[in-house]
Write an enzyme that holds these catalytic residues in place. Structure first.
Site, PDB file in Angstrom:
ATOM      1  N   GLY A   1       0.824  -1.200   0.000  1.00 52.13           N
ATOM      2  CA  GLY A   1       0.000   0.000   0.000  1.00 52.13           C
ATOM      3  C   GLY A   1       0.856   1.245   0.000  1.00 52.13           C
ATOM      4  N   PRO A   2       0.244   2.379  -0.283  1.00 48.24           N
ATOM      5  CA  PRO A   2       0.974   3.642  -0.226  1.00 48.24           C
ATOM      6  C   PRO A   2       1.110   4.100   1.224  1.00 48.24           C
ATOM      7  CG  PRO A   2      -1.302   4.041  -0.799  1.00 48.24           C
ATOM      8  CD  PRO A   2      -1.142   2.546  -0.708  1.00 48.24           C
ATOM      9  N   GLY A   3       2.017   4.996   1.458  1.00 49.41           N
ATOM     10  CA  GLY A   3       2.106   5.600   2.777  1.00 49.41           C
ATOM     11  C   GLY A   3       3.140   4.965   3.668  1.00 49.41           C
TER      12      GLY A   3
ATOM     13  N   CYS B   1       5.503  -5.752   1.302  1.00 53.60           N
ATOM     14  CA  CYS B   1       5.888  -4.358   1.085  1.00 53.60           C
ATOM     15  C   CYS B   1       5.486  -3.496   2.299  1.00 53.60           C
ATOM     16  CB  CYS B   1       5.337  -3.842  -0.237  1.00 53.60           C
ATOM     17  SG  CYS B   1       6.197  -2.373  -0.842  1.00 53.60           S
TER      18      CYS B   1
ATOM     19  N   GLN C   1       6.994  -3.794   6.147  1.00 50.90           N
ATOM     20  CA  GLN C   1       7.521  -2.664   6.915  1.00 50.90           C
ATOM     21  C   GLN C   1       6.740  -2.486   8.220  1.00 50.90           C
ATOM     22  OE1 GLN C   1       6.949   0.349   3.979  1.00 50.90           O
ATOM     23  NE2 GLN C   1       8.532  -0.483   2.622  1.00 50.90           N
TER      24      GLN C   1
ATOM     25  N   SER D   1       9.550   3.111  -1.485  1.00 52.18           N
ATOM     26  CA  SER D   1      10.395   4.258  -1.158  1.00 52.18           C
ATOM     27  C   SER D   1      10.819   4.207   0.314  1.00 52.18           C
ATOM     28  CB  SER D   1       9.681   5.577  -1.453  1.00 52.18           C
ATOM     29  OG  SER D   1       8.431   5.619  -0.819  1.00 52.18           O
ATOM     30  N   LEU D   2      10.113   3.418   1.109  1.00 50.47           N
ATOM     31  CA  LEU D   2      10.509   3.161   2.498  1.00 50.47           C
ATOM     32  C   LEU D   2      11.229   1.824   2.560  1.00 50.47           C
ATOM     33  CD1 LEU D   2       7.238   4.102   4.417  1.00 50.47           C
ATOM     34  CD2 LEU D   2       9.337   5.443   4.289  1.00 50.47           C
TER      35      LEU D   2
ATOM     36  N   HIS E   1       7.571  -7.937  -4.188  1.00 46.86           N
ATOM     37  CA  HIS E   1       6.200  -8.326  -4.521  1.00 46.86           C
ATOM     38  C   HIS E   1       6.157  -9.741  -5.093  1.00 46.86           C
ATOM     39  CE1 HIS E   1       3.974  -4.456  -4.048  1.00 46.86           C
ATOM     40  NE2 HIS E   1       5.221  -4.053  -3.930  1.00 46.86           N
TER      41      HIS E   1
ATOM     42  N   GLU F   1       3.605 -11.389  -5.907  1.00 49.72           N
ATOM     43  CA  GLU F   1       2.491 -11.495  -6.855  1.00 49.72           C
ATOM     44  C   GLU F   1       2.817 -10.889  -8.215  1.00 49.72           C
ATOM     45  OE1 GLU F   1       2.140  -7.387  -5.260  1.00 49.72           O
ATOM     46  OE2 GLU F   1       2.817  -9.308  -4.469  1.00 49.72           O
TER      47      GLU F   1
END
Length: 196
Positions: free
Chosen positions: A60-62, A89, A93, A138-139, A177, A179
Site C-alpha cells: 500500500g501507499p504511505g 511491502c 515494513q 520508497s521506504l 512483490h 504477486e
C-alpha cells in the site's frame, strides 16, 4: 479457528493480484476461503469474529507508522501472532516497525527487478538462491534498526532487507512483490506460506 485466509487491503492495486494468486494456490490445495477487507472498514472485533487461519497484509501507499495509512494492521499483528501472518511491502515494513524496527526512507525503487539472496528458511523452501524479485518501495527496513526478535531472511545486493521472520512467531515479511510477474518464484514463496 476458521479455515479462512484474510487479506487486509492497504488500498493497493496489487492486492487483487495477491488475492488471485492465493486463490489459485488454495484451489489446488482444495482448502480454505479467502476474504479481502480494507484496513479501515473493519475493527479488531470483526477480525476476531472471523477467526482467520492465516493473514496476509497487503502492500500500500504511505507509511506503516501512520494509522491513516496502515489502519488496523498493527492491531491485527499484535492480536494474531499465534497464526501465520505474511506482510508484503507496506505490510512487511509494518511488521518490522511493530516489533521495534526502524523504517526509513531510501532511494525510491519502482518496478525494479533485483537479485534476492535468502537464508533457505521455510518461506524460501525450493526457491533458487539468489532469485529475481520486483520491488516497488520508497521506504525500507533499516539494517541498523533490526529488533532482537526479528531475523533477516533475505536481502538485496544494495543491502536492503528483503525478507524477515520473527524468532518465535509464524510472522513473516517480504519487501518485494511475490504477486508480480517480475518475481518468477513469487508463487512458490506464497505457496510455502499458505502450506505452513
Amino acid at each position: 479457528m476458521n479455515k479462512l485466509i484474510l487479506i487486509i487491503d492497504n488500498y493497493d492495486s496489487f492486492t487483487h493480484n495477491l488475492y488471485q494468486m492465493a486463490g489459485e494456490i488454495m484451489m489446488e490445495m482444495d482448502s480454505a476461503d479467502i476474504m479481502v477487507v480494507r484496513n479501515d472498514e473493519v475493527d479488531i472485533d470483526y477480525v476476531r469474529g472471523l477467526d482467520p487461519e492465516r493473514i496476509i497484509i497487503s502492500p500500500g501507499p504511505g507509511n506503516p507508522i501512520k494509522r491513516e495509512d496502515f489502519g488496523i494492521c498493527s492491531e491485527v499483528i499484535g492480536e494474531f501472532t499465534d497464526r501465520p501472518i505474511l506482510g508484503v511491502c507496506l505490510g512487511h515494513q509494518g511488521i518490522f516497525h511493530y516489533f521495534g524496527g526502524v523504517v526509513g526512507y531510501g532511494e525510491p525503487v519502482h518496478g525494479k527487478i533485483s537479485e534476492v539472496f535468502h537464508d533457505g528458511s521455510e518461506l524460501f523452501r525450493g526457491v533458487p538462491n539468489p532469485f529475481r524479485a520486483t520491488r516497488y518501495h520508497s521506504l525500507r527496513c533499516e539494517c541498523s534498526g533490526v529488533p532482537e526478535d526479528i531475523l533477516v531472511s533475505a536481502s538485496a545486493p544494495d543491502g536492503t532487507i528483503m525478507a524477515i521472520r520473527h524468532r518465535q512467531y509464524p510472522v513473516y515479511g517480504l519487501q518485494f512483490h511475490p504477486e508480480s510477474a517480475g518475481t518468477p518464484h513469487g508463487r512458490d514463496i506464497l505457496e510455502n506460506f499458505l502450506r505452513m
